[in-house]
Write an enzyme that holds these catalytic residues in place. Structure first.
Site, short mmCIF file in Angstrom:
data_model
loop_
_atom_site.label_atom_id
_atom_site.label_comp_id
_atom_site.label_asym_id
_atom_site.label_seq_id
_atom_site.Cartn_x
_atom_site.Cartn_y
_atom_site.Cartn_z
CG ASN A 1 -0.28 -0.01 2.53
OD1 ASN A 1 0.78 0.60 2.71
ND2 ASN A 1 -0.87 -0.68 3.50
CE LYS B 1 2.12 4.11 8.39
NZ LYS B 1 2.99 3.00 8.77
CD GLU B 2 2.11 -2.48 3.53
OE1 GLU B 2 1.69 -3.22 4.44
OE2 GLU B 2 1.83 -2.67 2.32
CG ASP C 1 -6.29 -9.58 2.42
OD1 ASP C 1 -5.06 -9.48 2.33
OD2 ASP C 1 -6.90 -9.60 3.50
#
Length: 442
Positions: free
Chosen positions: A203, A205-206, A271
């Site tokens: 995502n 942020k990651e 997911d």
């Protein structure tokens, strides 16, 4: 008929290996009517408690809803929660032989406390313990026995200690050796663990944290650096309601905006994207087309509360709502229609374009539509080459949901969806048809 319907119609059942952190998701729902006198917190009066597979288990549920056959590889604890998780997966016809019990660990549990449609709190009960070497050895041995029959490997990393560097390196090496696509949903800021995976899907942020470029870095800089760092073919950055951005090893970027009616809960949307993308890889779809479909699925997921499974039927129905411009289906696109009509009440009216475009015909169509306002009305055109003006006029009627051109595939479609009623026209009169085969043979 737009291209996306055609892409959707190419999806097929696939055998997919899901490797990762399996958890138990618990949903404790109820209502709040007052604040506790003991502390300034709401009192939740529990009405229902539901347990579902979470983490990598939610990826599995989404894949099953998309028609995949799934083999799962992960770790559970020697506890009631682990037994419950395994039982829930087996109830979905999932092969759980690859779920290994590790002593001195606990099955992770995420308990969401929900009042109405509002999540009040999440209680996590877990211990972060690295995988035991003896368990890791069993896992790698088991994976090697499965790969010959696997079309795609989906890695769902939630940072619970199961996916060691050794395990990931061996998995990616074996997958690449056998030319099996390896798709990774990562965790943490060390993406070197996933080097040479086919695709990595963080995502926003990651992605920013893993690129280590500082807060001023642009998304372009972040995405392209991650491609170089990990030697992957594709980095896919999921951005919630902002959609998906794709970066490839040719220094290209593609954006896929998402159309959402209302954002309720982004939980589990990643997911869903991983599951749909895995199905797209298995069907040899162009990745951009696959991501368009994944975006549609994600938009459905974030309109619902909690981790939800998005089915082929859900995606098909949304595509028919948003991407079909003229309601007309030929045999190459009936798969989408088949999925959208699952568990729907359908009436079929067989017509020839040689029929007079009369007020009587329109009245009969309106009668059929009004007879079951909750159902769907399909017009089946019995001509080999129906008149274009006739088709266009039928398409303009809001009472008509779908128009299917003459095709032997109608029989196959009807066998799967079981229409409630079938009619034909005899002059100005409606005739009930005993079996849909009678229309096809006209």
């Amino acid at each position: 008929m737009v291209k996306l319907i055609g892409s959707f119609s190419q999806l097929k059942p696939a055998r997919i290996l899901v490797v990762g952190d399996f958890m138990l998701d618990t949903y404790t729902t109820g209502r709040v009517q007052r604040i506790s006198p003991e502390a300034p917190v709401p009192i939740l009066h529990v009405k229902e408690t539901q347990h579902l597979p979470g983490g990598a288990g939610n990826v599995v549920l989404n894949l099953k809803a998309l028609g995949a056959s799934v083999v799962c590889v992960g770790r559970i604890g020697p506890d009631i929660e682990g037994k419950r998780l395994k039982s829930l997966l087996e109830a979905e016809a999932v092969d759980t032989t690859g779920l290994f019990v590790q002593k001195a660990t606990r099955t992770p549990v995420k308990n969401r406390l929900i009042a109405g449609s509002q999540q009040l709190m999440r209680v996590d009960d877990e211990t972060l313990i690295s995988i035991d070497q003896s368990v890791e050895k069993k896992v790698l041995s088991y994976i090697n026995t499965q790969l010959d029959a696997i079309e795609v490997i989906a890695v769902s990393d939630y940072g619970k200690g199961f996916l060691s560097k050794t395990l990931l390196a061996a998995l990616i090496q074996e997958g690449n050796k056998r030319k099996i696509p390896i798709l990774v949903d990562p965790k943490g800021d060390d993406f070197s663990r996933y080097t040479k995976a086919t695709m990595i899907k963080p995502n926003f942020k990651e992605a920013v944290e893993a690129a280590k470029l500082g807060s001023d870095a642009t998304l372009d800089e972040v995405g392209h650096k991650l491609v170089r760092m990990t030697q992957t073919k594709h980095i896919i950055v999921t951005r919630s309601e902002a959609g998906i951005s794709l970066f490839d090893n040719k220094k290209q970027r593609f954006d896929f905006p998402v159309k959402v009616r209302e954002v309720i809960d982004v939980t589990g949307a990643g997911d869903t994207v991983l599951a749909v993308t895995a199905m797209a890889y298995a069907a040899d779809l162009d990745l951009k087309e696959g991501l368009h479909l994944a975006n549609v699925a994600a938009s459905i997921a974030i309109e619902r509360l909690g981790c939800v499974r998005v089915s082929l039927s859900d995606i098909a129905e949304r595509l028919l709502e948003t991407d079909v411009v003229n309601k007309v289906f030929d045999e190459h696109h009936l798969f989408a229609l088949e999925q959208a009509l699952k568990n729907k009440k359908l009436t079929i009216l067989g017509l020839s374009s040689k029929e007079d475009l009369s007020a009587a015909l329109f009245a009969k169509i309106q009668t059929l539509a009004l007879a079951d306002s909750e159902g769907k009305l399909m017009i089946y055109l019995t001509d080999e080459k129906p008149d274009e003006h006739f088709v266009a006029l039928l398409s303009s009627l809001h009472e008509v949901d779908y128009i299917v051109l003459k095709s032997d595939s109608l029989s196959s479609l009807c066998e799967k969806i079981h229409p409630a009623r079938v009619f034909s026209m005899d002059g100005k009169n409606l005739l009930s048809v005993d079996h849909h085969h009678d229309l096809v043979s006209v």
